[in-house]
Design a protein around this motif. Sequence first.
Motif, PDB file in Angstrom:
ATOM      1  N   UNK A  46      36.970   7.036   6.272  1.00 59.03           N
ATOM      2  CA  UNK A  46      36.896   8.151   7.218  1.00 59.03           C
ATOM      3  C   UNK A  46      35.478   8.735   7.299  1.00 59.03           C
ATOM      4  N   UNK A  47      34.476   7.866   7.167  1.00 60.78           N
ATOM      5  CA  UNK A  47      33.086   8.284   7.286  1.00 60.78           C
ATOM      6  C   UNK A  47      32.211   7.050   7.458  1.00 60.78           C
ATOM      7  N   UNK A  48      30.947   7.278   7.829  1.00 65.33           N
ATOM      8  CA  UNK A  48      29.976   6.179   7.897  1.00 65.33           C
ATOM      9  C   UNK A  48      29.783   5.672   6.465  1.00 65.33           C
ATOM     10  N   UNK A  49      29.799   4.364   6.245  1.00 64.54           N
ATOM     11  CA  UNK A  49      29.779   3.842   4.869  1.00 64.54           C
ATOM     12  C   UNK A  49      28.411   3.835   4.186  1.00 64.54           C
ATOM     13  N   UNK A  50      27.517   4.701   4.618  1.00 64.48           N
ATOM     14  CA  UNK A  50      26.233   4.864   3.933  1.00 64.48           C
ATOM     15  C   UNK A  50      25.725   6.253   4.259  1.00 64.48           C
ATOM     16  N   UNK A  51      24.792   6.738   3.438  1.00 62.73           N
ATOM     17  CA  UNK A  51      24.257   8.078   3.657  1.00 62.73           C
ATOM     18  C   UNK A  51      23.347   8.095   4.878  1.00 62.73           C
ATOM     19  N   UNK A  52      23.505   9.100   5.683  1.00 67.90           N
ATOM     20  CA  UNK A  52      22.624   9.289   6.835  1.00 67.90           C
ATOM     21  C   UNK A  52      21.903  10.610   6.624  1.00 67.90           C
ATOM     22  N   UNK A  53      20.578  10.559   6.593  1.00 72.03           N
ATOM     23  CA  UNK A  53      19.799  11.771   6.374  1.00 72.03           C
ATOM     24  C   UNK A  53      18.448  11.636   7.040  1.00 72.03           C
ATOM     25  N   UNK A  54      17.878  12.765   7.386  1.00 70.61           N
ATOM     26  CA  UNK A  54      16.530  12.780   7.928  1.00 70.61           C
ATOM     27  C   UNK A  54      15.551  12.613   6.776  1.00 70.61           C
ATOM     28  N   UNK A  55      14.419  11.946   7.026  1.00 70.58           N
ATOM     29  CA  UNK A  55      13.445  11.797   5.946  1.00 70.58           C
ATOM     30  C   UNK A  55      12.908  13.161   5.530  1.00 70.58           C
ATOM     31  N   UNK A  56      12.735  13.331   4.260  1.00 67.78           N
ATOM     32  CA  UNK A  56      12.230  14.588   3.716  1.00 67.78           C
ATOM     33  C   UNK A  56      10.718  14.509   3.635  1.00 67.78           C
ATOM     34  N   UNK A  57      10.037  15.414   4.309  1.00 63.78           N
ATOM     35  CA  UNK A  57       8.582  15.431   4.295  1.00 63.78           C
ATOM     36  C   UNK A  57       8.025  16.464   3.327  1.00 63.78           C
ATOM     37  N   UNK A  58       8.909  17.081   2.561  1.00 63.24           N
ATOM     38  CA  UNK A  58       8.453  18.093   1.618  1.00 63.24           C
ATOM     39  C   UNK A  58       7.839  17.415   0.395  1.00 63.24           C
ATOM     40  N   UNK A  59       6.827  18.039  -0.192  1.00 64.00           N
ATOM     41  CA  UNK A  59       6.254  17.468  -1.416  1.00 64.00           C
ATOM     42  C   UNK A  59       7.306  17.419  -2.510  1.00 64.00           C
ATOM     43  N   UNK A  64      11.791  17.780 -10.081  1.00 63.41           N
ATOM     44  CA  UNK A  64      12.969  17.420  -9.290  1.00 63.41           C
ATOM     45  C   UNK A  64      13.295  15.932  -9.363  1.00 63.41           C
ATOM     46  N   UNK A  65      12.402  15.127  -9.968  1.00 63.65           N
ATOM     47  CA  UNK A  65      12.611  13.686 -10.055  1.00 63.65           C
ATOM     48  C   UNK A  65      13.566  13.330 -11.181  1.00 63.65           C
ATOM     49  N   UNK A  66      14.416  12.337 -10.926  1.00 65.30           N
ATOM     50  CA  UNK A  66      15.233  11.787 -12.008  1.00 65.30           C
ATOM     51  C   UNK A  66      14.341  10.877 -12.843  1.00 65.30           C
TER      52      UNK A  66
END
Length: 102
Positions: A46-59, A64-66
Amino acid sequence: MLSKSSNVMTRVEPFIKEQAETVLNQLGISMSTAMNIYLRQIALHKKIPFEMALPCNEPTSLLSLTDGEFNMLIEKAVKSYESGKCVSLSEFKSELKKEALL
């Protein structure tokens, strides 16, 4: 009596279609089979089978990194250094100043 199949027609850029067909051929499946898999996954989850997101241009903040993301950045830096793609610190500072003026 229900139809055993239905047609789905869509327009795609020829280059994208060629790239996808190359991958699908390597996987040994047809475009039709790939589209069938894709549509079944949508119906099942019941959803698109992959993540859809806008590219993040923030530094990115180091905090915040794993661990995996940090390690990937370090490996990328090492490969860049080993391949001679690195520049001196003074060249780097000069490039930063140029970008800041844009």
